[in-house]
Design an enzyme around this catalytic site. Structure first.
Site, PDB file in Angstrom:
ATOM      1  CB  CYS A   1       2.122  -4.193   4.059  1.00  0.00           C
ATOM      2  SG  CYS A   1       1.840  -3.493   2.420  1.00  0.00           S
TER       3      CYS A   1
ATOM      4  CD1 TRP B   1       9.275  -4.740   3.155  1.00  0.00           C
ATOM      5  CD2 TRP B   1       8.544  -4.990   5.253  1.00  0.00           C
ATOM      6  NE1 TRP B   1       8.158  -3.959   3.298  1.00  0.00           N
ATOM      7  CE2 TRP B   1       7.687  -4.089   4.579  1.00  0.00           C
ATOM      8  CE3 TRP B   1       8.285  -5.310   6.585  1.00  0.00           C
ATOM      9  CZ2 TRP B   1       6.587  -3.490   5.201  1.00  0.00           C
ATOM     10  CZ3 TRP B   1       7.191  -4.716   7.211  1.00  0.00           C
ATOM     11  CH2 TRP B   1       6.361  -3.817   6.520  1.00  0.00           C
TER      12      TRP B   1
ATOM     13  NE  ARG C   1       9.817   2.719  -0.474  1.00  0.00           N
ATOM     14  CZ  ARG C   1       8.557   2.419  -0.135  1.00  0.00           C
ATOM     15  NH1 ARG C   1       7.578   2.604  -1.001  1.00  0.00           N
ATOM     16  NH2 ARG C   1       8.282   1.920   1.050  1.00  0.00           N
ATOM     17  CG  PHE C   2      14.422  -3.543  -1.553  1.00  0.00           C
ATOM     18  CD1 PHE C   2      14.827  -4.110  -2.756  1.00  0.00           C
ATOM     19  CD2 PHE C   2      15.263  -2.629  -0.937  1.00  0.00           C
ATOM     20  CE1 PHE C   2      16.055  -3.788  -3.324  1.00  0.00           C
ATOM     21  CE2 PHE C   2      16.493  -2.302  -1.487  1.00  0.00           C
ATOM     22  CZ  PHE C   2      16.884  -2.880  -2.692  1.00  0.00           C
ATOM     23  CB  THR C   3       7.253  -2.657  -2.014  1.00  0.00           C
ATOM     24  OG1 THR C   3       7.202  -3.141  -3.371  1.00  0.00           O
ATOM     25  CG2 THR C   3       7.756  -1.221  -2.007  1.00  0.00           C
ATOM     26  CB  VAL C   4       5.629  -6.994   0.951  1.00  0.00           C
ATOM     27  CG1 VAL C   4       6.922  -7.695   1.230  1.00  0.00           C
ATOM     28  CG2 VAL C   4       5.283  -6.011   2.080  1.00  0.00           C
TER      29      VAL C   4
ATOM     30  CD  GLU D   1      -0.004  -2.292  -8.119  1.00  0.00           C
ATOM     31  OE1 GLU D   1      -1.053  -2.273  -7.442  1.00  0.00           O
ATOM     32  OE2 GLU D   1       0.931  -1.479  -7.956  1.00  0.00           O
ATOM     33  CB  SER D   2      -1.308  -5.251  -3.873  1.00  0.00           C
ATOM     34  OG  SER D   2      -1.832  -3.931  -3.961  1.00  0.00           O
TER      35      SER D   2
ATOM     36  CE1 TYR E   1       1.489   3.692   4.320  1.00  0.00           C
ATOM     37  CE2 TYR E   1      -0.736   3.282   3.524  1.00  0.00           C
ATOM     38  CZ  TYR E   1       0.401   2.841   4.173  1.00  0.00           C
ATOM     39  OH  TYR E   1       0.461   1.560   4.673  1.00  0.00           O
TER      40      TYR E   1
END
Length: 331
Positions: free
Chosen positions: A65, A98, A134-137, A152-153, A200
């Site tokens: 990611c 994930w 959603r299950f994000t990284v 939040e990156s 994207y």
């Protein structure tokens, strides 16, 4: 050898039928991809609930990611490896999201030794049992409060840059210097819209009109970066040093030729052959100490080509890794 559990996950990802309605779950009814807004937005600071402490926080990422890669980069560049723990999920996105594997099952993975989770979604439900997003990284986890601080990156990298300097081995590195903050914010804004998210919006578009519009905007953005680097004859995007702007762009550009060019149909040009100044910049960032070790091309390529079966149902992974990044830079 894969464990029985890992073989089961692999089999499920290969054989589970996904209803047609979910094949293009990333796109809206009009064919446009619209990114979900992050849900956990707390901040680590000396004056708040989540105070900077060595050993208190844990970072969950994916090598595949680009958003998670940002946080891994800043953690390493600042010298916070001994301060903030790290877990790395498997590259394969299953119907359950994930998941974690051992390094023996999938080289490059680091299991969750904090919450002993099998899936990232367990981390989210532990923080909020009613969570429905959603299950994000990435995920920044607080071991003391037993909750997610932030997912939040763009906000996590700011915290890593400034809030842990008392513990960092490279505290003098400032990726968001005050003198250039406004310019960094400005360039981040259009690079995010046109390039970071642009690949994207092109790749997950489900109508010709949506794809055509977004891929043109994407390459307008890449042309703009190329021209900026050429006209200024600069080594970095902003000022005379590596900044957050470089970090945020780098994680997209390093994936561009090996993944986005083919898999996301961003094939109007390549970084390797059509953007000489951007290529030189890419190599310059890559060759900084501690950057190369954050890049796992096997995870990157296998995730995109094997997880997005609505785009690549065969799951065949191309052999090309993109440009050679270790080449000497001729100034």
């Amino acid at each position: 050898m894969l464990s029985a559990a890992a073989r089961s996950i692999r089999k499920m990802a290969t054989t589970t039928a996904i209803p047609d309605a979910k094949l293009y779950k990333w796109a809206s009814p009009d064919g446009e991809f619209r990114r979900q807004v992050s849900s956990f937005r707390d901040t680590v600071s000396k004056t708040g609930r989540f105070q900077p402490e060595a050993g208190r926080y844990h970072l969950y990422i994916s090598h595949a990611c680009p958003w998670a890669h940002r946080t891994h980069l800043v953690r390493n560049l600042k010298g916070l490896e001994h301060v903030i723990g790290l877990s790395v999920v498997d590259y394969l996105m299953t119907p359950e999201g994930w998941h974690f594997s051992t390094p023996e099952e999938t080289p490059g993975c680091i299991p969750d030794d904090v919450n002993n989770a099998k899936y990232i979604k367990e981390i989210y439900f532990k923080a909020n049992a009613e969570y429905s997003g959603r299950f994000t990284v990435p995920v920044l986890w607080d071991k003391k409060e037993q909750t997610i601080v932030n997912n939040e990156s763009s906000e996590i990298i700011r915290m890593l840059n400034s809030e842990f300097n008392d513990f960092a081995t490279n505290p003098s590195l400032d990726l968001y210097p005050t003198a250039h903050a406004a310019e960094i914010d400005s360039i981040n804004s259009w690079i995010y819209d046109q390039i970071n998210n642009g690949v994207y919006k092109s790749g997950f578009a489900t109508t010709q009109e949506a794809y055509q519009k977004n891929v043109e905007i994407l390459f307008e953005g890449l042309d703009r970066v190329e021209l900026r680097l050429k006209e200024s004859d600069a080594k970095w995007l902003v000022g005379e040093q590596l900044t957050e702007a470089d970090i945020r762009l780098f994680t997209t550009i390093v994936r561009f030729d090996p993944v986005y060019h083919g898999h996301f149909k961003c094939n109007k040009k390549t970084i390797s052959h059509d953007y000489p100044y951007l290529l030189k910049w890419l190599r310059r960032v890559y060759q900084i100490s501690k950057v190369k070790e954050t890049i796992n091309l096997e995870h990157i390529k296998k995730h995109y080509y094997m997880s997005h079966i609505q785009i690549n149902p065969s799951k065949v992974v191309p052999v090309w890794n993109g440009p050679v990044l270790d080449s000497p830079i001729i100034e």
